[in-house]
Design a protein around this motif. Sequence first.
Motif, mmCIF file in Angstrom:
data_model
loop_
_atom_site.group_PDB
_atom_site.id
_atom_site.type_symbol
_atom_site.label_atom_id
_atom_site.label_comp_id
_atom_site.label_asym_id
_atom_site.label_seq_id
_atom_site.Cartn_x
_atom_site.Cartn_y
_atom_site.Cartn_z
ATOM 1 N N ASN A 313 -1.362 -0.907 -12.416
ATOM 2 C CA ASN A 313 -0.486 0.119 -11.863
ATOM 3 C C ASN A 313 -1.139 0.860 -10.699
ATOM 4 O O ASN A 313 -0.478 1.203 -9.718
ATOM 5 C CB ASN A 313 -0.087 1.115 -12.955
ATOM 6 N N ILE A 314 -2.441 1.121 -10.808
ATOM 7 C CA ILE A 314 -3.150 1.755 -9.699
ATOM 8 C C ILE A 314 -3.087 0.870 -8.462
ATOM 9 O O ILE A 314 -2.832 1.344 -7.342
ATOM 10 C CB ILE A 314 -4.613 2.047 -10.081
ATOM 11 N N ALA A 315 -3.291 -0.430 -8.646
ATOM 12 C CA ALA A 315 -3.230 -1.369 -7.524
ATOM 13 C C ALA A 315 -1.845 -1.369 -6.895
ATOM 14 O O ALA A 315 -1.709 -1.365 -5.661
ATOM 15 C CB ALA A 315 -3.598 -2.776 -7.995
ATOM 16 N N ALA A 316 -0.797 -1.354 -7.727
ATOM 17 C CA ALA A 316 0.573 -1.392 -7.213
ATOM 18 C C ALA A 316 0.911 -0.119 -6.447
ATOM 19 O O ALA A 316 1.488 -0.168 -5.350
ATOM 20 C CB ALA A 316 1.552 -1.593 -8.368
ATOM 21 N N VAL A 317 0.544 1.035 -7.005
ATOM 22 C CA VAL A 317 0.838 2.307 -6.340
ATOM 23 C C VAL A 317 0.106 2.386 -5.004
ATOM 24 O O VAL A 317 0.686 2.785 -3.978
ATOM 25 C CB VAL A 317 0.461 3.498 -7.245
ATOM 26 N N ARG A 318 -1.147 2.001 -4.985
ATOM 27 C CA ARG A 318 -1.918 2.066 -3.730
ATOM 28 C C ARG A 318 -1.342 1.120 -2.682
ATOM 29 O O ARG A 318 -1.225 1.481 -1.502
ATOM 30 C CB ARG A 318 -3.387 1.730 -3.994
ATOM 31 N N ALA A 319 -0.954 -0.088 -3.103
ATOM 32 C CA ALA A 319 -0.424 -1.064 -2.149
ATOM 33 C C ALA A 319 0.914 -0.609 -1.575
ATOM 34 O O ALA A 319 1.135 -0.652 -0.364
ATOM 35 C CB ALA A 319 -0.271 -2.428 -2.833
ATOM 36 N N VAL A 320 1.817 -0.147 -2.442
ATOM 37 C CA VAL A 320 3.130 0.291 -1.971
ATOM 38 C C VAL A 320 2.987 1.525 -1.085
ATOM 39 O O VAL A 320 3.647 1.645 -0.049
ATOM 40 C CB VAL A 320 4.068 0.564 -3.164
ATOM 41 N N ALA A 321 2.114 2.466 -1.466
ATOM 42 C CA ALA A 321 1.894 3.659 -0.644
ATOM 43 C C ALA A 321 1.351 3.284 0.732
ATOM 44 O O ALA A 321 1.754 3.857 1.752
ATOM 45 C CB ALA A 321 0.932 4.611 -1.356
ATOM 46 N N ARG A 322 0.452 2.321 0.755
ATOM 47 C CA ARG A 322 -0.149 1.902 2.025
ATOM 48 C C ARG A 322 0.909 1.282 2.947
ATOM 49 O O ARG A 322 0.982 1.621 4.139
ATOM 50 C CB ARG A 322 -1.278 0.899 1.752
ATOM 51 N N TYR A 323 1.752 0.396 2.404
ATOM 52 C CA TYR A 323 2.790 -0.234 3.224
ATOM 53 C C TYR A 323 3.839 0.781 3.664
ATOM 54 O O TYR A 323 4.357 0.715 4.781
ATOM 55 C CB TYR A 323 3.457 -1.384 2.463
ATOM 56 N N LEU A 324 4.157 1.740 2.782
ATOM 57 C CA LEU A 324 5.138 2.763 3.133
ATOM 58 C C LEU A 324 4.617 3.629 4.275
ATOM 59 O O LEU A 324 5.348 3.925 5.234
ATOM 60 C CB LEU A 324 5.454 3.620 1.903
ATOM 61 N N SER A 325 3.356 4.034 4.210
ATOM 62 C CA SER A 325 2.757 4.825 5.291
ATOM 63 C C SER A 325 2.765 4.064 6.603
ATOM 64 O O SER A 325 3.089 4.609 7.674
ATOM 65 C CB SER A 325 1.318 5.214 4.937
ATOM 66 N N LYS A 326 2.416 2.788 6.535
ATOM 67 C CA LYS A 326 2.376 1.948 7.748
ATOM 68 C C LYS A 326 3.767 1.816 8.348
ATOM 69 O O LYS A 326 3.959 1.958 9.563
ATOM 70 C CB LYS A 326 1.811 0.584 7.406
#
Length: 331
Positions: A313-326
């Motif tokens: 879940n940590i990996a998923a949240v970090r990945a989605v947050a990163r793509y959303l910011s980009k």
Amino acid sequence: MQDYVASREPVGSKTIVDRYSFGVSAATIRNDMAALEEDGLIAAPHTSSGRVPTDKGYRMFVDHLAEVRAMTTAQRMAIRTFLEEGADLDDVLARTVRMLSQLTNQVALVQIPVVPRSYVRHVELVLLSPSRLLVVLITDAGRVDQKVVELPQGDDQPLVDDVALAELRARINGVLVGRLLADVPATLQSLAETLPAPRRTVLERIGAALSATVDDRQDRLILAGTANLARTERDFPGSILPVLEAIEEQVVLLRLFREMELDERGVSVSIGRENPLVGLAETSILAGGYRSSAGEVARIGVLGPTRMDYSGNIAAVRAVARYLSKLLGEE
């Protein structure tokens, strides 16, 4: 910990001996488990059963999580492709929580960027009928809000026609474009005072619609995947009703969500009774941060039972947050 998360079954010493090659006897494992139980890290849900992690045990596990399971190439591609298909900010955020709930099988939450620092990019007025007007507000962050306004009728003709509407549109955009959303109501009130009575009435209706839009867009959450709670109902002794009721309390949940301090990994985890909101004592909330196009940092994360896959879940949240910011930064 990982065995219990995967199976939902209490883990006993025999299971550990059979599954792992520690080179020690079941008696040694039982002694170690007794020490962990004495420290409050694990507990026996029933007499003569195996052991399950406590909130304190989950906290130790999360704090000492050495590795976060990496997202696969296919998952990363799916995230990027799905989010890039969003039509505007609202659509992107709705897609974000749907994607995150599917990746984690938890309730996904995203905080909408705070309104007061958003600016008006354009206001569009579309006459749907002599008595109905569509008001469209577009912000610098790319968000689009629409409201339908019922227009008062004159004695023998509509108060506005296409020519009058074009003039009103130009005057509204002349005073609003580039202004903070929070300034919209007062600015339109000042404009209304300069117009003749019939036009003033129409502008007051438009102003009320835009003011309501600004109020609707105050700091709030978008959620998806609530049905995932039903799939894990066994993780909530008694009933999941208190959890559902707590989720409905958006104002309180949002305050808890945004006050979570992110660690060096860019995440924050609130476990079980660490959650002060009534009804969430058997849940964990995992939050990360993303940056909007206006530069504001908002929260994104998941909520689910304490028995969750923290690493994934940590990996998923970090990945989605990163793509959303980009994605938002490119707008």
